[in-house]
Design an enzyme around this catalytic site. Structure first.
Site, short mmCIF file in Angstrom:
data_model
loop_
_atom_site.label_atom_id
_atom_site.label_comp_id
_atom_site.label_asym_id
_atom_site.label_seq_id
_atom_site.Cartn_x
_atom_site.Cartn_y
_atom_site.Cartn_z
N ASN A 99 3.74 -0.24 9.54
CA ASN A 99 4.50 0.70 8.72
C ASN A 99 3.69 1.99 8.50
O ASN A 99 2.63 1.96 7.89
CB ASN A 99 4.83 0.02 7.38
CG ASN A 99 5.69 0.88 6.48
OD1 ASN A 99 5.37 2.03 6.21
ND2 ASN A 99 6.78 0.30 6.01
N ASP B 216 2.30 -8.25 1.05
CA ASP B 216 3.63 -8.82 1.15
C ASP B 216 4.32 -8.45 -0.14
O ASP B 216 3.74 -8.58 -1.22
CB ASP B 216 3.58 -10.34 1.35
CG ASP B 216 4.88 -10.86 1.98
OD1 ASP B 216 5.39 -10.20 2.91
OD2 ASP B 216 5.39 -11.89 1.53
N LYS C 186 5.93 7.60 -8.81
CA LYS C 186 6.21 6.26 -8.28
C LYS C 186 4.92 5.59 -7.80
O LYS C 186 4.68 4.42 -8.10
CB LYS C 186 7.21 6.35 -7.11
CG LYS C 186 7.57 4.97 -6.57
CD LYS C 186 8.39 5.03 -5.29
CE LYS C 186 8.54 3.63 -4.73
NZ LYS C 186 9.12 3.59 -3.41
#
Length: 197
Positions: A11, A70, A176
């Site tokens: 990613n 995860d 965030k």
């Protein structure tokens, strides 16, 4: 102790986020794709077991210390589902839109809309590290049926944050990153790594 860590992920967003965090430590974060690492199976029911499997897998293929995460969303009214199945909640192929639609449908008749994001980070010094460093971040919110906001990804447009009066997808990225499940887990992990280095 080391100057390179392999990230057990392909990613690009995660690679950028982790690279920024570790830059101050003079540690370079490399993607596992740089070592032709095959996809790691994630057969477990817990975030920590899947993250540990991914970290050991990346360390084995790269010969370097490895970091894996995860993460997912858990709805209280659904016994913690989708949990580790968050990315594929609506089945294959992976689709944020389909996952959001399924979770909205599953929660439509539930009074309890509380949910939370979980991020578990696991760092191993080598494949057989007997003492992995584990950090966890939890970010609580409420499921909102109507999507709002264009920042973020995944379930963010439906993840309402009462304290901010908006969804995660409406938050500025800097805010965030400071308050999210991944942001909190990263802060904890860095403290733990610094304590043993």
């Amino acid at each position: 102790m080391f100057d390179k860590i392999v990230l057990a992920s392909g990613n690009a967003g995660k690679l950028k986020e982790f690279s920024r965090l570790f830059a101050g430590q003079n540690i370079q974060i490399l993607p596992q794709s740089a070592f032709d690492t095959p996809e790691c199976p994630e057969p477990y029911f817990t975030f920590v077991e899947n993250a540990l499997a991914k970290a050991r897998h990346a360390a084995k293929h790269s010969g370097l210390p490895a970091l894996a995460d995860d993460s997912g969303i858990c709805a209280d009214a659904l016994g913690g589902a989708p949990g580790v199945l968050s990315a594929r909640y609506a089945g294959e192929p992976k689709s944020d839109a389909a996952n959001n639609a399924k979770l909205s449908a599953d929660l439509a008749d539930k009074d309890d809309k509380s949910c939370y994001y979980v991020c578990v980070l696991v760092f191993v010094r080598h494949e057989h590290d007997p003492q992995p460093i584990i950090a966890e971040g939890i970010w609580r919110g409420l499921w909102q049926q109507e999507a709002a906001g264009t920042n973020g990804f995944g379930y963010d447009p439906h993840f309402h944050l009462p304290e901010h009066g908006c969804t995660a997808a409406e938050l500025e990225p800097e805010i965030k990153n400071a308050v999210s499940h991944r942001g909190l887990a990263l802060q904890e992990l860095l403290k733990k790594i610094q304590a043993v280095m």
